[in-house]
Write an enzyme that holds these catalytic residues in place. Sequence first.
Site, PDB file in Angstrom:
ATOM      1  N   ALA A 179     -12.758  -5.855  13.706  1.00 12.22           N
ATOM      2  CA  ALA A 179     -12.460  -7.249  14.045  1.00 12.22           C
ATOM      3  C   ALA A 179     -11.207  -7.709  13.298  1.00 12.22           C
ATOM      4  O   ALA A 179     -10.338  -8.393  13.861  1.00 12.22           O
ATOM      5  CB  ALA A 179     -13.655  -8.139  13.697  1.00 12.22           C
ATOM      6  N   LYS A 200      -8.707  -5.795  12.149  1.00 14.05           N
ATOM      7  CA  LYS A 200      -7.499  -5.135  12.658  1.00 14.05           C
ATOM      8  C   LYS A 200      -7.104  -5.695  14.030  1.00 14.05           C
ATOM      9  O   LYS A 200      -5.930  -5.703  14.392  1.00 14.05           O
ATOM     10  CB  LYS A 200      -7.706  -3.615  12.711  1.00 14.05           C
ATOM     11  CG  LYS A 200      -7.756  -2.950  11.322  1.00 14.05           C
ATOM     12  CD  LYS A 200      -6.450  -3.095  10.551  1.00 14.05           C
ATOM     13  CE  LYS A 200      -6.368  -2.169   9.353  1.00 14.05           C
ATOM     14  NZ  LYS A 200      -5.122  -2.336   8.582  1.00 14.05           N
ATOM     15  N   GLY A 236       0.842  -1.202   0.000  1.00 12.85           N
ATOM     16  CA  GLY A 236       0.000   0.000   0.000  1.00 12.85           C
ATOM     17  C   GLY A 236       0.870   1.243   0.000  1.00 12.85           C
ATOM     18  O   GLY A 236       0.457   2.298   0.466  1.00 12.85           O
ATOM     19  N   ASP A 257      -1.469  -7.691  -5.542  1.00 13.70           N
ATOM     20  CA  ASP A 257      -2.703  -7.727  -4.753  1.00 13.70           C
ATOM     21  C   ASP A 257      -2.414  -8.626  -3.557  1.00 13.70           C
ATOM     22  O   ASP A 257      -2.288  -9.845  -3.699  1.00 13.70           O
ATOM     23  CB  ASP A 257      -3.840  -8.294  -5.617  1.00 13.70           C
ATOM     24  CG  ASP A 257      -5.147  -8.404  -4.839  1.00 13.70           C
ATOM     25  OD1 ASP A 257      -5.136  -8.215  -3.603  1.00 13.70           O
ATOM     26  OD2 ASP A 257      -6.183  -8.682  -5.478  1.00 13.70           O
ATOM     27  N   ASN A 264       1.163  -2.679   5.291  1.00 16.14           N
ATOM     28  CA  ASN A 264       0.382  -1.457   5.479  1.00 16.14           C
ATOM     29  C   ASN A 264      -0.934  -1.455   4.692  1.00 16.14           C
ATOM     30  O   ASN A 264      -1.905  -0.845   5.126  1.00 16.14           O
ATOM     31  CB  ASN A 264       1.266  -0.256   5.078  1.00 16.14           C
ATOM     32  CG  ASN A 264       0.460   0.999   4.847  1.00 16.14           C
ATOM     33  OD1 ASN A 264      -0.040   1.627   5.786  1.00 16.14           O
ATOM     34  ND2 ASN A 264       0.300   1.371   3.577  1.00 16.14           N
ATOM     35  N   SER A 304      -4.972  -0.448  13.498  1.00 11.95           N
ATOM     36  CA  SER A 304      -5.785   0.776  13.524  1.00 11.95           C
ATOM     37  C   SER A 304      -6.299   1.066  14.931  1.00 11.95           C
ATOM     38  O   SER A 304      -6.519   0.153  15.725  1.00 11.95           O
ATOM     39  CB  SER A 304      -6.987   0.610  12.597  1.00 11.95           C
ATOM     40  OG  SER A 304      -7.888   1.681  12.773  1.00 11.95           O
ATOM     41  N   TYR A 308     -14.084  -4.325   9.936  1.00 14.25           N
ATOM     42  CA  TYR A 308     -12.733  -3.753   9.872  1.00 14.25           C
ATOM     43  C   TYR A 308     -12.071  -3.839  11.252  1.00 14.25           C
ATOM     44  O   TYR A 308     -10.919  -4.276  11.381  1.00 14.25           O
ATOM     45  CB  TYR A 308     -12.852  -2.302   9.409  1.00 14.25           C
ATOM     46  CG  TYR A 308     -11.577  -1.489   9.403  1.00 14.25           C
ATOM     47  CD1 TYR A 308     -10.606  -1.674   8.415  1.00 14.25           C
ATOM     48  CD2 TYR A 308     -11.363  -0.480  10.353  1.00 14.25           C
ATOM     49  CE1 TYR A 308      -9.458  -0.890   8.394  1.00 14.25           C
ATOM     50  CE2 TYR A 308     -10.222   0.299  10.332  1.00 14.25           C
ATOM     51  CZ  TYR A 308      -9.269   0.092   9.354  1.00 14.25           C
ATOM     52  OH  TYR A 308      -8.137   0.870   9.336  1.00 14.25           O
TER      53      TYR A 308
HETATM   54  N1  LIG Z   1      -6.043   6.855   7.285  1.00 12.29           N
HETATM   55  C1  LIG Z   1      -6.333   6.572   8.541  1.00 12.29           C
HETATM   56  O1  LIG Z   1      -6.896   7.408   9.269  1.00 12.29           O
HETATM   57  C2  LIG Z   1      -5.995   5.225   9.109  1.00 12.29           C
HETATM   58  C3  LIG Z   1      -6.238   5.018  10.479  1.00 12.29           C
HETATM   59  C4  LIG Z   1      -5.924   3.776  11.046  1.00 12.29           C
HETATM   60  C5  LIG Z   1      -5.365   2.786  10.264  1.00 12.29           C
HETATM   61  N2  LIG Z   1      -5.151   3.023   8.926  1.00 12.29           N
HETATM   62  C6  LIG Z   1      -4.562   1.931   8.152  1.00 12.29           C
HETATM   63  O2  LIG Z   1      -3.410   2.398   7.472  1.00 12.29           O
HETATM   64  C7  LIG Z   1      -3.235   1.670   6.268  1.00 12.29           C
HETATM   65  C8  LIG Z   1      -3.076   2.641   5.102  1.00 12.29           C
HETATM   66  O3  LIG Z   1      -4.210   3.488   5.050  1.00 12.29           O
HETATM   67  P1  LIG Z   1      -4.210   4.840   4.196  1.00 12.29           P
HETATM   68  O4  LIG Z   1      -4.934   5.861   4.982  1.00 12.29           O
HETATM   69  O5  LIG Z   1      -2.853   5.138   3.682  1.00 12.29           O
HETATM   70  O6  LIG Z   1      -5.167   4.394   2.991  1.00 12.29           O
HETATM   71  P2  LIG Z   1      -5.013   4.721   1.433  1.00 12.29           P
HETATM   72  O7  LIG Z   1      -6.337   4.334   0.868  1.00 12.29           O
HETATM   73  O8  LIG Z   1      -4.482   6.087   1.224  1.00 12.29           O
HETATM   74  O9  LIG Z   1      -3.894   3.690   0.949  1.00 12.29           O
HETATM   75  C9  LIG Z   1      -4.103   2.321   0.863  1.00 12.29           C
HETATM   76  C10 LIG Z   1      -3.225   1.782  -0.245  1.00 12.29           C
HETATM   77  O10 LIG Z   1      -3.384   0.363  -0.287  1.00 12.29           O
HETATM   78  C11 LIG Z   1      -3.535  -0.042  -1.640  1.00 12.29           C
HETATM   79  N3  LIG Z   1      -4.272  -1.308  -1.688  1.00 12.29           N
HETATM   80  C12 LIG Z   1      -5.608  -1.493  -1.524  1.00 12.29           C
HETATM   81  N4  LIG Z   1      -5.920  -2.774  -1.663  1.00 12.29           N
HETATM   82  C13 LIG Z   1      -4.756  -3.441  -1.917  1.00 12.29           C
HETATM   83  C14 LIG Z   1      -4.431  -4.791  -2.153  1.00 12.29           C
HETATM   84  N5  LIG Z   1      -5.366  -5.751  -2.175  1.00 12.29           N
HETATM   85  N6  LIG Z   1      -3.137  -5.119  -2.378  1.00 12.29           N
HETATM   86  C15 LIG Z   1      -2.168  -4.158  -2.379  1.00 12.29           C
HETATM   87  N7  LIG Z   1      -2.429  -2.857  -2.163  1.00 12.29           N
HETATM   88  C16 LIG Z   1      -3.703  -2.503  -1.935  1.00 12.29           C
HETATM   89  C17 LIG Z   1      -4.285   1.111  -2.302  1.00 12.29           C
HETATM   90  O11 LIG Z   1      -4.128   1.093  -3.719  1.00 12.29           O
HETATM   91  C18 LIG Z   1      -3.647   2.317  -1.630  1.00 12.29           C
HETATM   92  O12 LIG Z   1      -2.515   2.769  -2.328  1.00 12.29           O
HETATM   93  C19 LIG Z   1      -4.458   0.758   6.137  1.00 12.29           C
HETATM   94  O13 LIG Z   1      -4.132  -0.538   6.596  1.00 12.29           O
HETATM   95  C20 LIG Z   1      -5.476   1.402   7.055  1.00 12.29           C
HETATM   96  O14 LIG Z   1      -6.390   0.450   7.547  1.00 12.29           O
HETATM   97  C21 LIG Z   1      -5.451   4.207   8.344  1.00 12.29           C
END
Ligand SMILES: NC(=O)c1ccc[n+]([C@@H]2O[C@H](COP(=O)([O-])OP(=O)(O)OC[C@H]3O[C@@H](n4cnc5c(N)ncnc54)[C@H](O)[C@@H]3O)[C@@H](O)[C@H]2O)c1
Length: 266
Positions: free
Chosen positions: A159, A161, A12, A62, A89, A144, A157
């Site tokens: 559950a 995480k 990601g 993926d 991530n 998260s 989600y």
């Molecule tokens: N943004 C927040 O507030 C927040 C809070 C807590 C946890 N998180 C966690 O942080 C991580 C990143 O979140 P973010 O905010 O950067 O989200 P984001 O949507 O900006 O980035 C997620 C990335 O993952 C990629 N992705 C999606 N499905 C995929 C797959 N099957 N295989 C490979 N790549 C894939 C997407 O293309 C994207 O580039 C996630 O695990 C999310 O649950 C985010």
Amino acid sequence: MRIPDLVAIVTGGAGAVGGGISRCLAREGAHIVVADIALEPAEKRAEEIRGMGRRSLAVKADITLEKDCQELVRASLKEFGRIDILVNNAGHFGDRLGLPFTNQTEEEWDDNYTINVKGPFFLCKAVAPHMMERRSGKIINISSIAAKRDPQIVPAYAAGKNALLTLTRIVAKDLAPYNINVNAICPGMVWGHFWKRLAPLVAAGEPSFTGMEPRELFEAWFHKSTPLQREQTPEDIGNLAAFLASKEARNITGQTIHVDGGAAMN
Ligand SMILES: NC(=O)c1ccc[n+]([C@@H]2O[C@H](COP(=O)([O-])OP(=O)(O)OC[C@H]3O[C@@H](n4cnc5c(N)ncnc54)[C@H](O)[C@@H]3O)[C@@H](O)[C@H]2O)c1
């Protein structure tokens, strides 16, 4: 620099948090494999990292497919000859909140489990033989705040995480004899695509937020839930990842650390 010439896979890596993690690891000297299901933004991220003077490879993968995870590890080893750090991530909450939990479908539950738990499991399994052989490695799983606080907002989600935190401890214990550290970070609220999608869904189900623009809702939410009264940046998460990936963190394993402005205390 804390991790000069080490090689990190960041899944990601094209997204908001993955960008902060990639930049912080690169700033501390690491070369980055930007792994993402979306190749074009991953290539842009790799270019950004090369602009910082590090090597970087974008790989379309993926993480919900075990064969893609194995291929990602093979491609990284072919390019760099080693993998020192894995950051799991990539993750998401799906397309709907499906509240209350009785409205959630089997597909939504499976989707959340597959990306938030199975993907990291596939990758831990794929890198483990290489790290075990070298008796060295760092794995960082991005969970998260939802694993701890307000889980009813995103049931499947939350559950998933939480399950990722359990997976962190399982893998940490199994790999500890090989000098491999495995930890989890729980981000709080990081602005980006994730919250742009989440905010309208939250607004639809919460009368006090109805009609708010995504950014306005995001701000109202963190003011309500975060003792330090500020949002978290991708670099806030990346700085901790860089520390956990360093020698200075050699005695930290199986842990969950929140970067959430204190939200988990509420
Ligand atoms: N943004 C927040 O507030 C927040 C809070 C807590 C946890 N998180 C966690 O942080 C991580 C990143 O979140 P973010 O905010 O950067 O989200 P984001 O949507 O900006 O980035 C997620 C990335 O993952 C990629 N992705 C999606 N499905 C995929 C797959 N099957 N295989 C490979 N790549 C894939 C997407 O293309 C994207 O580039 C996630 O695990 C999310 O649950 C985010």
